[in-house]
Design a protein around this motif. Structure first.
Motif, PDB file in Angstrom:
ATOM      1  N   HIS A   1       0.865  -1.184   0.000  1.00  0.00           N
ATOM      2  CA  HIS A   1       0.000   0.000   0.000  1.00  0.00           C
ATOM      3  C   HIS A   1       0.900   1.232   0.000  1.00  0.00           C
ATOM      4  CE1 HIS A   1      -3.294   2.672   0.736  1.00  0.00           C
ATOM      5  NE2 HIS A   1      -4.148   1.683   0.948  1.00  0.00           N
ATOM      6  N   GLU A   2       1.241   1.677  -1.204  1.00  0.00           N
ATOM      7  CA  GLU A   2       2.227   2.756  -1.316  1.00  0.00           C
ATOM      8  C   GLU A   2       1.724   4.082  -0.753  1.00  0.00           C
ATOM      9  OE1 GLU A   2       1.746   3.975  -5.925  1.00  0.00           O
ATOM     10  OE2 GLU A   2       2.179   1.858  -5.535  1.00  0.00           O
ATOM     11  N   ASN A   3       0.411   4.350  -0.858  1.00  0.00           N
ATOM     12  CA  ASN A   3      -0.109   5.613  -0.313  1.00  0.00           C
ATOM     13  C   ASN A   3       0.040   5.662   1.207  1.00  0.00           C
ATOM     14  OD1 ASN A   3      -0.961   6.791  -2.753  1.00  0.00           O
ATOM     15  ND2 ASN A   3      -2.797   5.514  -2.758  1.00  0.00           N
ATOM     16  N   ALA A   4      -0.350   4.580   1.875  1.00  0.00           N
ATOM     17  CA  ALA A   4      -0.219   4.545   3.333  1.00  0.00           C
ATOM     18  C   ALA A   4       1.254   4.599   3.747  1.00  0.00           C
ATOM     19  CB  ALA A   4      -0.875   3.287   3.891  1.00  0.00           C
ATOM     20  N   ALA A   5       2.123   3.914   2.985  1.00  0.00           N
ATOM     21  CA  ALA A   5       3.547   3.933   3.315  1.00  0.00           C
ATOM     22  C   ALA A   5       4.108   5.342   3.221  1.00  0.00           C
ATOM     23  CB  ALA A   5       4.309   2.991   2.377  1.00  0.00           C
ATOM     24  N   LEU A   6       3.713   6.090   2.200  1.00  0.00           N
ATOM     25  CA  LEU A   6       4.167   7.482   2.071  1.00  0.00           C
ATOM     26  C   LEU A   6       3.654   8.337   3.230  1.00  0.00           C
ATOM     27  CD1 LEU A   6       3.898   8.363  -1.728  1.00  0.00           C
ATOM     28  CD2 LEU A   6       5.964   8.283  -0.324  1.00  0.00           C
ATOM     29  N   TYR A   7       2.408   8.097   3.651  1.00  0.00           N
ATOM     30  CA  TYR A   7       1.837   8.876   4.755  1.00  0.00           C
ATOM     31  C   TYR A   7       2.634   8.679   6.040  1.00  0.00           C
ATOM     32  CZ  TYR A   7      -1.301  10.216   8.534  1.00  0.00           C
ATOM     33  OH  TYR A   7      -1.821  10.774   9.669  1.00  0.00           O
ATOM     34  N   TRP A   8       2.914   7.406   6.370  1.00  0.00           N
ATOM     35  CA  TRP A   8       3.641   7.156   7.624  1.00  0.00           C
ATOM     36  C   TRP A   8       5.076   7.649   7.535  1.00  0.00           C
ATOM     37  CZ3 TRP A   8       0.551   6.733  11.306  1.00  0.00           C
ATOM     38  CH2 TRP A   8      -0.653   6.036  11.182  1.00  0.00           C
ATOM     39  N   LEU A   9       5.672   7.592   6.352  1.00  0.00           N
ATOM     40  CA  LEU A   9       6.992   8.181   6.179  1.00  0.00           C
ATOM     41  C   LEU A   9       6.947   9.683   6.450  1.00  0.00           C
ATOM     42  CD1 LEU A   9       9.979   8.041   5.201  1.00  0.00           C
ATOM     43  CD2 LEU A   9       9.107   8.455   2.888  1.00  0.00           C
ATOM     44  N   GLY A  10       5.928  10.348   5.901  1.00  0.00           N
ATOM     45  CA  GLY A  10       5.790  11.787   6.152  1.00  0.00           C
ATOM     46  C   GLY A  10       5.560  12.107   7.613  1.00  0.00           C
ATOM     47  N   ARG A  11       4.750  11.294   8.304  1.00  0.00           N
ATOM     48  CA  ARG A  11       4.512  11.519   9.732  1.00  0.00           C
ATOM     49  C   ARG A  11       5.826  11.497  10.504  1.00  0.00           C
ATOM     50  NH1 ARG A  11      -0.603  10.178  12.315  1.00  0.00           N
ATOM     51  NH2 ARG A  11       0.578   9.780  14.220  1.00  0.00           N
ATOM     52  N   MET A  12       6.692  10.585  10.149  1.00  0.00           N
ATOM     53  CA  MET A  12       7.944  10.456  10.876  1.00  0.00           C
ATOM     54  C   MET A  12       8.908  11.596  10.539  1.00  0.00           C
ATOM     55  SD  MET A  12       8.566   6.330  10.649  1.00  0.00           S
ATOM     56  CE  MET A  12       9.833   6.340  11.900  1.00  0.00           C
ATOM     57  N   LEU A  13       9.074  11.884   9.268  1.00  0.00           N
ATOM     58  CA  LEU A  13      10.040  12.913   8.869  1.00  0.00           C
ATOM     59  C   LEU A  13       9.585  14.301   9.320  1.00  0.00           C
ATOM     60  CD1 LEU A  13      11.082  11.717   5.296  1.00  0.00           C
ATOM     61  CD2 LEU A  13      12.248  11.321   7.469  1.00  0.00           C
ATOM     62  N   GLU A  14       8.300  14.614   9.148  1.00  0.00           N
ATOM     63  CA  GLU A  14       7.805  15.927   9.554  1.00  0.00           C
ATOM     64  C   GLU A  14       7.777  16.078  11.072  1.00  0.00           C
ATOM     65  OE1 GLU A  14       7.141  18.504   7.516  1.00  0.00           O
ATOM     66  OE2 GLU A  14       7.962  17.194   5.973  1.00  0.00           O
ATOM     67  N   GLY A  15       7.715  14.958  11.774  1.00  0.00           N
ATOM     68  CA  GLY A  15       7.749  15.008  13.234  1.00  0.00           C
ATOM     69  C   GLY A  15       9.144  15.091  13.805  1.00  0.00           C
ATOM     70  N   GLY A  16      10.176  15.056  12.927  1.00  0.00           N
ATOM     71  CA  GLY A  16      11.548  15.233  13.392  1.00  0.00           C
ATOM     72  C   GLY A  16      12.359  13.966  13.492  1.00  0.00           C
TER      73      GLY A  16
END
Length: 603
Positions: A450-465
């Motif tokens: 599920h590439e969309n969900a994978a991108l979302y969780w990647l963004g959550r981590m990177l944007e959270g620091g």
């Protein structure tokens, strides 16, 4: 009239001059007369003009003296508020409904024979109390639809405490957002009502109401006198502080038969030995322990202590709950909510210019923005609102009243509250449970292609620091664990992504990580390698007795002695043969075992 001099004192209510030895008695009588006629009374916190009396005032009237009679009959001296304006400007700005409150408090103090005392805890300076009169009295009487009780500019600028602290609820009726824990018919609510409070651990994200709920329990216990409440913070308290509290609790229980509720904020900051200090005293009931933590208590609290407490999970506040909390704070500050398109469509209301020197409005969209951006953290939302209001009031200097008699207006918009928040609205703790939750979600989303969900969780981590190299290392692991032999190039992609992130860092490497995540999510999956190696580990762990030796023909023979012992004897060198070579490579005990299909006998 008595001559004004060193021996006379001016009454702050009726502006009359009186001898200093009768001013206190006159002031009590004057206040009572003015209150009965509906005139404004002297605030309790306002300092006395004359020297303070060393004895308690009583309601009994003092016989009138010649000086008193002379002063009351002198021309230009009034004894009623209807005949002379009050001397002090604070009385002119006092909101409606305040006289009734002062009347009750003043008369009660006179009837009981005590000095007039301030209702607060004494920490606020006298000058600040006068400024906050308008904002504090608004909660006593609900605002009508035709009148705006707005605080003065000084009251908005000089709030002595953070707004989150001022708005801390004291009852469960004012406590929003945790209905699953303290709603109607819940276990904790019934225990609070019966004052049978067990040892508790409140676990939840910052700003969800853990400390507030502990203070509500404290307030309920103090009101009913069933227990004393002691607060410690694990960030500053030592083991000696804890032992001193426990010693006091033992004395309190033995002498007064009263329990002690000990609240430990950030209890996860205590180490294991410090937490062990509570064990025997919680076990025998000397103290009722209430701990608050943002970390998973399964990892941060001793299992022995955890077994003696009930863990209550408090959730992140919803947007609806944050809206209720913000509206309560907006009413406290005296702001008016207007439609998003500005002041042109604000609700009509008659404004008393004697109550405020300006009018402060806030757009509905700005309130909604705070409710969404604070990420369920009430402390962040309230303090962000306070900062935005103070910044706007300080930036817009109040101008004189307009010719038509209106006051200057201040509008707080969405951009102002965003500037006041000045923070990422993403809740992410790089060293806590949220760190592991997000990386697990990323891993499982890629495993499920599920590439969309994978991108979302990647963004959550990177944007959270999150550290991008940590994410890259996990991608390298995933390339072998879940993709494996189905696409051997996946490992090359992941290693290249790790090296690229190491070279250029954030924020440029975020695209590289996104590319690798999408590649791994789209790649075919195979756990053949992962399972086979797990079977090998299981075989080794379940083996009984000594491990089988390496077959002699597989051993090297670098010395003559080793050759004489049979090392390497009978080994068939594969390149010397044109076809497959038949020889055993496993010990005799494992001959014929296939670890790709093997199942442990004792899993």
């Amino acid at each position: 009239m008595a001559e004004s001099g060193m021996n006379t004192v001016k009454c702050p209510v009726c502006a009359g001059d009186f001898e200093h030895f009768i001013i206190n008695a006159h002031l009590d009588k004057c206040l009572q007369n003015n209150d009965n006629q509906g005139a404004p009374s002297l605030p309790e916190s306002f300092p006395q003009s004359g020297p303070p009396s060393k004895k308690s005032r009583i309601s009994k009237e003092v016989p009138s003296s010649p000086a008193h009679a002379a002063s009351s009959e002198a021309p230009g001296t009034a004894t009623k508020s209807s005949r002379s304006a009050p001397v002090f400007p604070v009385f002119q700005n006092k909101p409606k409904g305040f006289g009734h409150l002062e009347k009750n408090s003043t008369l009660n103090s006179i009837d009981q024979g005590t000095k007039r005392t301030t209702p607060d805890d004494g920490n606020m300076q006298e000058e600040e109390r006068v400024s906050d009169i308008a904002s504090c009295t608004r909660d006593i009487k609900p605002m009508s639809s035709k009148t705006t009780f707005a605080p003065s500019t000084r009251a908005l600028l000089n709030i002595d405490k953070p707004l989150a602290e001022k708005m801390r609820p004291s009852t469960l009726e004012e406590y929003f957002g945790q209905n699953k824990v303290v709603g109607e018919h819940t276990l904790l609510r019934s225990l609070l009502q019966s004052q049978e409070i067990p040892s508790l651990i409140f676990w939840g994200p910052p700003g969800c109401g853990k400390t507030t709920l502990a203070h509500i329990i404290a307030s309920s216990s103090k009101k009913k006198g069933t227990a004393r409440f002691v607060t410690l913070s694990a960030t500053s308290a030592s083991t000696n502080d804890v032992r001193e509290v426990i010693k006091q609790a033992q004395n309190e229980l033995r002498l007064c038969k009263r329990r002690t509720i000990l609240f430990i904020d950030e209890i996860h900051r205590f180490n294991k030995s410090q937490q062990d200090t509570f064990l025997p005293h919680v076990e025998c009931g000397t103290v009722t322990l209430i701990g608050a933590t943002t970390e998973n208590p399964s990892f941060q609290v001793n299992s022995a202590l955890l077994s003696r407490c009930r863990v209550l999970v408090l959730e992140k506040l919803s947007v609806e709950a944050m809206g209720l909390i913000l509206r309560r704070a907006i009413n406290f500050l005296g702001l008016q909510i207007v439609p998003t398109d500005g002041l042109s469509k604000r609700p009509s209301a008659s404004v008393d210019l004697h109550q405020s020197d300006l009018q402060v409005y806030i757009e509905q969209k700005a309130v909604d923005t705070i409710a969404h951006l604070c990420d369920g953290d009430a402390r962040v939302g309230l303090n962000g609102l306070q900062l935005a209001v103070q910044a706007r009031v300080a930036a817009v200097q109040p101008a004189p009243s307009q010719p038509n008699g209106t006051s200057p207006e201040i509008l707080i918009q969405e951009d102002h509250v965003k500037e006041g928040l000045q923070r990422s609205h993403i809740l992410y703790d790089k060293a806590g449970e949220e760190h592991y939750n997000c990386i697990s979600a990323l891993h499982k989303s890629m495993r499920g292609s599920h590439e969309n969900a994978a991108l979302y969780w990647l963004g959550r981590m990177l944007e959270g620091g999150e550290d991008p190299l940590y994410v890259a290392r996990r991608l390298v692991r995933f390339a072998s664990e879940d993709v494996g032999l189905a696409d051997p190039a996946a490992l090359t992609q992941a290693v290249a992504a790790f090296q690229a992130c190491h070279f250029i860092g954030m924020p440029e490497c975020e695209v590289i990580l996104a590319q690798c995540v999408i590649y791994l999510a789209r790649a075919p999956k195979s756990v053949e390698v992962y399972k086979a190696y797990d079977n090998v580990k299981a075989c080794l762990r379940s083996h009984r007795g000594p491990l089988p030796p390496v077959p002699l023909h597989l051993r090297n023979a670098p010395t003559r002695l080793m050759k004489d012992l049979g090392y390497s004897k009978g080994y068939k060198y594969n390149p010397n043969f044109s076809g497959p070579v038949e020889q055993d490579y496993l010990p005799d005990e494992l001959r014929g075992v296939n670890f790709f299909t093997w199942t442990p006998s004792n899993p």
